[in-house]
Write a protein that holds these residues in place. Structure first.
Motif, PDB file in Angstrom:
ATOM      1  N   THR A  53       0.837  -0.856  -0.377  1.00  0.00           N
ATOM      2  CA  THR A  53       0.035  -0.209   0.271  1.00  0.00           C
ATOM      3  C   THR A  53       0.534   0.630  -0.076  1.00  0.00           C
ATOM      4  OG1 THR A  53      -0.221   0.138   2.356  1.00  0.00           O
ATOM      5  CG2 THR A  53      -2.065  -1.170   1.557  1.00  0.00           C
ATOM      6  N   GLU A  55       2.529   4.712   0.880  1.00  0.00           N
ATOM      7  CA  GLU A  55       1.519   6.364   2.412  1.00  0.00           C
ATOM      8  C   GLU A  55       2.085   7.152   1.514  1.00  0.00           C
ATOM      9  OE1 GLU A  55       3.316   3.648   5.694  1.00  0.00           O
ATOM     10  OE2 GLU A  55       4.296   4.692   4.592  1.00  0.00           O
ATOM     11  N   ASN A  56       1.740   8.526   1.433  1.00  0.00           N
ATOM     12  CA  ASN A  56       1.486   9.956   1.543  1.00  0.00           C
ATOM     13  C   ASN A  56       3.027  10.383   2.340  1.00  0.00           C
ATOM     14  OD1 ASN A  56       0.108   9.895  -0.667  1.00  0.00           O
ATOM     15  ND2 ASN A  56      -1.748   9.759   1.417  1.00  0.00           N
ATOM     16  N   ARG A  57       4.149  10.666   1.640  1.00  0.00           N
ATOM     17  CA  ARG A  57       5.343  10.630   2.738  1.00  0.00           C
ATOM     18  C   ARG A  57       5.892  11.943   1.874  1.00  0.00           C
ATOM     19  NH1 ARG A  57       7.692   7.151   6.486  1.00  0.00           N
ATOM     20  NH2 ARG A  57       6.402   5.465   6.816  1.00  0.00           N
ATOM     21  N   ASP A  61      11.233  12.472   3.106  1.00  0.00           N
ATOM     22  CA  ASP A  61      11.673  11.494   3.897  1.00  0.00           C
ATOM     23  C   ASP A  61      11.711  10.486   3.385  1.00  0.00           C
ATOM     24  OD1 ASP A  61      10.293   8.955   5.905  1.00  0.00           O
ATOM     25  OD2 ASP A  61       8.856  10.270   6.116  1.00  0.00           O
ATOM     26  N   ASP A  69       8.446  -4.384   4.734  1.00  0.00           N
ATOM     27  CA  ASP A  69       8.584  -4.796   5.924  1.00  0.00           C
ATOM     28  C   ASP A  69       6.889  -3.531   6.556  1.00  0.00           C
ATOM     29  OD1 ASP A  69       9.410  -2.081   6.469  1.00  0.00           O
ATOM     30  OD2 ASP A  69      10.451  -2.650   7.861  1.00  0.00           O
ATOM     31  N   ARG A  70       6.085  -3.005   5.361  1.00  0.00           N
ATOM     32  CA  ARG A  70       4.968  -1.901   5.945  1.00  0.00           C
ATOM     33  C   ARG A  70       3.850  -2.696   5.966  1.00  0.00           C
ATOM     34  NH1 ARG A  70       8.292   2.769   4.427  1.00  0.00           N
ATOM     35  NH2 ARG A  70       7.208   3.548   3.711  1.00  0.00           N
ATOM     36  N   GLY A  71       2.470  -1.653   4.688  1.00  0.00           N
ATOM     37  CA  GLY A  71       1.773  -2.265   4.897  1.00  0.00           C
ATOM     38  C   GLY A  71       0.937  -3.036   3.220  1.00  0.00           C
ATOM     39  N   ARG A  84      -6.183 -17.761  -0.750  1.00  0.00           N
ATOM     40  CA  ARG A  84      -7.232 -16.907  -1.649  1.00  0.00           C
ATOM     41  C   ARG A  84      -8.028 -17.619  -2.441  1.00  0.00           C
ATOM     42  NH1 ARG A  84      -5.436 -11.356  -0.158  1.00  0.00           N
ATOM     43  NH2 ARG A  84      -3.554 -11.577   0.450  1.00  0.00           N
TER      44      ARG A  84
ATOM     45  N   ASP B 110       1.176  11.764   5.222  1.00  0.00           N
ATOM     46  CA  ASP B 110      -0.345  10.327   5.833  1.00  0.00           C
ATOM     47  C   ASP B 110       1.003  10.667   7.538  1.00  0.00           C
ATOM     48  OD1 ASP B 110      -1.551  10.511   3.641  1.00  0.00           O
ATOM     49  OD2 ASP B 110      -0.281   8.111   3.066  1.00  0.00           O
ATOM     50  N   LEU B 111       2.532  10.415   7.730  1.00  0.00           N
ATOM     51  CA  LEU B 111       2.988  10.587   8.350  1.00  0.00           C
ATOM     52  C   LEU B 111       5.191  11.160   8.057  1.00  0.00           C
ATOM     53  CD1 LEU B 111       3.451   6.468   8.920  1.00  0.00           C
ATOM     54  CD2 LEU B 111       3.229   8.326   6.525  1.00  0.00           C
ATOM     55  N   GLY B 112       5.442  11.210   9.045  1.00  0.00           N
ATOM     56  CA  GLY B 112       6.574  11.182   8.869  1.00  0.00           C
ATOM     57  C   GLY B 112       7.558  12.452  10.150  1.00  0.00           C
ATOM     58  N   GLY B 203       3.539  -2.212  10.536  1.00  0.00           N
ATOM     59  CA  GLY B 203       3.591  -2.539   9.407  1.00  0.00           C
ATOM     60  C   GLY B 203       2.666  -1.565   8.462  1.00  0.00           C
ATOM     61  N   GLY B 204       2.768  -0.010   9.470  1.00  0.00           N
ATOM     62  CA  GLY B 204       1.861   0.503   9.111  1.00  0.00           C
ATOM     63  C   GLY B 204      -0.140   0.942   8.372  1.00  0.00           C
ATOM     64  N   VAL B 206      -3.597  -0.004   6.392  1.00  0.00           N
ATOM     65  CA  VAL B 206      -4.054   0.139   5.342  1.00  0.00           C
ATOM     66  C   VAL B 206      -5.299   0.658   4.931  1.00  0.00           C
ATOM     67  CG1 VAL B 206      -4.355  -1.976   3.476  1.00  0.00           C
ATOM     68  CG2 VAL B 206      -3.221  -2.090   5.315  1.00  0.00           C
ATOM     69  N   LYS B 207      -6.045   1.514   3.946  1.00  0.00           N
ATOM     70  CA  LYS B 207      -7.063   2.439   3.623  1.00  0.00           C
ATOM     71  C   LYS B 207      -8.121   1.940   2.748  1.00  0.00           C
ATOM     72  CE  LYS B 207      -4.341   6.276   6.069  1.00  0.00           C
ATOM     73  NZ  LYS B 207      -3.780   7.570   5.307  1.00  0.00           N
ATOM     74  N   ARG B 358       2.072  -9.407  11.015  1.00  0.00           N
ATOM     75  CA  ARG B 358       1.641  -8.181  10.198  1.00  0.00           C
ATOM     76  C   ARG B 358       1.173  -8.627   8.845  1.00  0.00           C
ATOM     77  NH1 ARG B 358       5.650  -6.879   6.378  1.00  0.00           N
ATOM     78  NH2 ARG B 358       6.769  -8.110   8.240  1.00  0.00           N
ATOM     79  N   LYS B 359       1.634  -9.876   8.811  1.00  0.00           N
ATOM     80  CA  LYS B 359       1.429 -10.721   6.812  1.00  0.00           C
ATOM     81  C   LYS B 359      -0.594 -11.118   6.853  1.00  0.00           C
ATOM     82  CE  LYS B 359       2.500 -13.911   4.148  1.00  0.00           C
ATOM     83  NZ  LYS B 359       3.693 -14.687   3.272  1.00  0.00           N
ATOM     84  N   MET B 362      -2.996  -8.635   7.172  1.00  0.00           N
ATOM     85  CA  MET B 362      -3.373  -8.195   5.633  1.00  0.00           C
ATOM     86  C   MET B 362      -3.643  -9.259   5.219  1.00  0.00           C
ATOM     87  SD  MET B 362      -0.103  -5.166   5.345  1.00  0.00           S
ATOM     88  CE  MET B 362       1.132  -6.812   6.086  1.00  0.00           C
ATOM     89  N   MET B 363      -3.474 -10.628   5.477  1.00  0.00           N
ATOM     90  CA  MET B 363      -4.257 -11.564   4.288  1.00  0.00           C
ATOM     91  C   MET B 363      -5.720 -12.191   4.956  1.00  0.00           C
ATOM     92  SD  MET B 363      -3.256 -14.356   2.387  1.00  0.00           S
ATOM     93  CE  MET B 363      -4.763 -16.062   2.149  1.00  0.00           C
ATOM     94  N   SER B 366      -7.940  -7.126   5.638  1.00  0.00           N
ATOM     95  CA  SER B 366      -7.653  -5.742   4.513  1.00  0.00           C
ATOM     96  C   SER B 366      -8.488  -6.605   3.852  1.00  0.00           C
ATOM     97  CB  SER B 366      -5.994  -5.966   4.481  1.00  0.00           C
ATOM     98  OG  SER B 366      -5.617  -6.909   3.417  1.00  0.00           O
TER      99      SER B 366
END
Ligand code: FES
Ligand SMILES: [Fe+2]
Lengths: 178, 456
Positions: A53, A55-57, A61, A69-71, A84, B110-112, B203-204, B206-207, B358-359, B362-363, B366
């Motif tokens: 996914t 991210e708006n950074r 940054d 390791d993120r979304g 699935r 969104d972040l920082g 892991g941030g 998800v939107k 984390r995995k 999302m599996m 999400s």
């Protein structure tokens, strides 16, 4: 983002280019037709199928818009993909019944030599349009970077990275592969 | 006491608008009936923005998302965009993400991490404490006598945290967070204090967008395990090769509990939710942890750490123990939400277990998750059918579990026998109704009496 991206871009012969384009177009048709098992057969045993996914950074940054390791909407190995697919095939997958109509449009296919013989780095763009029941229509657009491996007289997908343009997925779900 | 909200110094509000009349006709919770108007009516929605979202304590961030000074996340309180910022002294502040000059959005990320927030329009620059520090062409303002100290970013009214979860309210009259959560903190500890290291988000975020009323999502997590056995049959078969556990057959071992409109449905199978991630490492981790949690929090709560369960913190944040998804359903008009989801884990868990969660989150939960995929459509059409003029005059059923109240369990809050129940949903709508009717916090009836200290 991935190691393959940094390889020198060495083009392939026209016949290989054509065969790989055909491979990707056929893959898209299998998804349009919900031929999930046939689609799964195109994935290598060691597949990493990844759709982070966004991210708006700020540009400054260094963490960037996405990372392993993120979304992610997909961060799958072969077992995950199999699970699935097995949901899609359940009669109780209510959100697939009546069926969703899919159009997977693939274009801008570029093919380069991979690190090893018989491997290819393949870039492509996708447009995915899904229509469900009366008026549910969802559009996703983005770009893919694949690592393909020659297997017999066809190919398998070893790695796929899917980058979509949306940071907020403008849909209630993502019930397809890209 | 019972007056409309005092206005904050720089937020000149119009006097509170006339409230929607005859809300009491919209629900008969005693008999398990409610109107569909609450999911459709625009005036009701506008009143929710004022009396629910501009009033309640809302989840805004986890401490772990903003560890260092200047770290920030951009999030929402109702439809109000806010920045949650770690300060140099370690405290956390929140501000509306809008420039007090001409109103532009101040931060587009969104972040920082920021040393300051500079508005793109005319270059007003704000410190991480929200103070207006300077601007492009500052001499022009000096000549006009602008008082910089009076033009910082608008702060949220109150901000506080519980077990790593940061909440804020836009209402200076709101009771403390400890009072707002009340005895529900007893249950929250089962997840957010099961281990001495506490939790973190990994892991941030998800939107996604779901075209449904926000209350359908909240009420689902507040108490609706019933839907899982039907809606999520395909997801369960995909992940574990069999159907969802038949929880309706074991009412003796499960509960609905609620307090101040927050609700939790759970059984005591320790790992029922976690099992759906289909990961052995996670199961092993929970089984090894459980006896230690029993020592820390007692037997009952140790059996909640990954059990079949779900929870909503009134009004719009929810989580699933075991699947470890935490989410906020931000309202976007009466017919849409923006869903933000995170993965939480115990900070002291081994890295491999954190990665598996984390995995796994999302599996499963999400927009591409094998469980969540089937939720959205249910909520969208529970909302959308109400465009029919006659349709929305047909009331809805919310009557499961009458006469299941338990008074002898020794557990805090309102306790009901059996997980298959709609007691929490009724309590959620009772709280909703109480807030919607009250012109200010002082008028909100205190139905639930806390037994825990309100100083957390
Ligand atoms: S609107 Fe922000 S500086 Fe003018
Ligand atoms: Fe669900």
């Amino acid at each position: 983002m991935s190691a393959v991206a940094r390889l020198p871009e060495i083009p392939v012969d026209a016949e290989t280019q054509r065969r790989i384009e055909q491979f990707l177009y056929r893959e898209a048709r299998l998804l349009d037709d919900e031929r999930w098992d046939d689609w799964l057969a195109l994935m290598a045993e060691d597949i990493h199928y990844w759709m982070p996914t966004m991210e708006n950074r700020r540009r400054a940054d260094k963490l960037g818009a996405y990372a392993l390791d993120r979304g992610a909407l997909y961060n799958d190995n072969r077992l995950d993909l199999t699970r699935r697919v097995s949901r899609f095939k359940q009669p109780s997958a209510w959100a697939e019944d009546p069926p969703t109509r899919h159009a997977h449009v693939i274009s801008g296919v570029e093919v380069y030599q991979g690190e090893r013989t018989g491997e290819y780095v393949v870039h492509s763009s996708f447009v995915n349009y899904r229509s469900r029941v009366e008026r549910d229509n969802d559009l996703l657009v983005g770009r893919r970077e694949d690592l393909l491996r020659a297997v017999g007289d066809s190919f398998q997908i070893v790695r796929r990275k899917i980058l979509m343009t949306q940071s907020v997925l403008m849909a209630k779900n993502l019930n397809t592969f890209l | 006491m019972c007056n409309a909200n005092d206005t904050q110094p720089r937020l000149k509000r119009r006097p509170v608008g006339r409230s929607v009349e005859h809300l009491e006709q919209l629900m008969d919770l005693e008999h398990g009936r409610m109107s569909r108007d609450v999911f459709w009516d625009r005036d009701i929605y506008e009143q929710e923005l004022e009396r629910i979202f501009a009033r309640c304590w809302l989840f805004v961030a986890h401490e772990s998302q903003i560890p260092k000074a200047g770290d920030y996340v951009s999030t929402y309180m109702g439809e109000d965009n806010v920045l949650i910022v770690r300060q140099k002294d370690g405290s956390v502040r929140g501000f509306l993400n809008t420039c007090p000059h001409r109103g532009n959005k101040v931060c587009f990320a969104d972040l920082g991490n920021a040393r300051q927030f500079v508005c793109n329009y005319h270059g007003w620059a704000f410190g991480i404490d929200g103070a207006l520090k300077g601007m492009h062409a500052s001499s022009a303002y000096e000549e006009s006598g602008l008082d910089k100290s009076a033009h910082g970013l608008h702060p949220v009214a109150q901000i506080d945290s519980y077990r790593g979860l940061i909440f804020a309210t836009l209402d200076p009259q709101a009771p403390s967070l400890a009072e707002y959560l009340g005895d529900f903190r007893y249950y929250l500890d089962a997840i957010f204090d099961m281990d001495e290291g506490g939790t973190e988000f990994i892991g941030g975020c998800v939107k996604s967008v779901i075209q449904c009323n926000w209350k359908f999502a909240s009420e689902n997590f507040v108490g609706d395990i019933l839907h899982a056995g039907w809606t999520h049959d395909s997801g369960a078969k995909a992940m574990v090769g069999g159907p969802v556990a038949e929880v309706h057959k074991f009412p003796e071992q499960s509960y609905h509990v609620n307090f101040n409109g927050h609700g939790w449905e759970f059984n005591q199978d320790i790992v029922g939710n976690a099992a759906t991630l289909g990961d052995k490492e996670i199961m092993k981790y929970l089984y090894v942890l459980q006896p230690k949690v029993a020592e820390r929090l007692g037997e009952l709560r140790s059996k909640m750490i990954g059990a079949i369960s779900s929870c909503t913190l009134f009004p719009n944040s929810s989580f699933l123990p075991g699947q470890n998804t935490f989410r906020t359903w931000h309202p976007r008009g009466p017919g849409a939400i923006e869903l933000h989801t995170w993965t939480f884990v115990n900070r002291n868990a081994p890295q491999a277990v954190k990665d598996a969660w984390r995995k796994g989150t999302m599996m499963t939960f999400s927009p591409s998750g094998v469980f969540e995929m089937d939720d959205g459509e249910n909520w969208e059409y529970s909302t959308r059918t109400n465009s029919g003029f006659v349709t929305r005059q047909q009331d809805l059923y919310l009557g499961l579990g009458h006469e299941t109240r338990l008074t002898d369990t020794g557990l805090p809050g309102n306790v009901y026998r059996g997980q298959i129940n709609e007691a929490n949903q009724r309590a959620f709508y009772q709280r909703w109704f109480d807030l919607m009717e009250a012109p200010s916090w002082g008028c909100v009836p205190q139905r639930d009496v806390a037994t825990m200290e309100v100083k957390a």
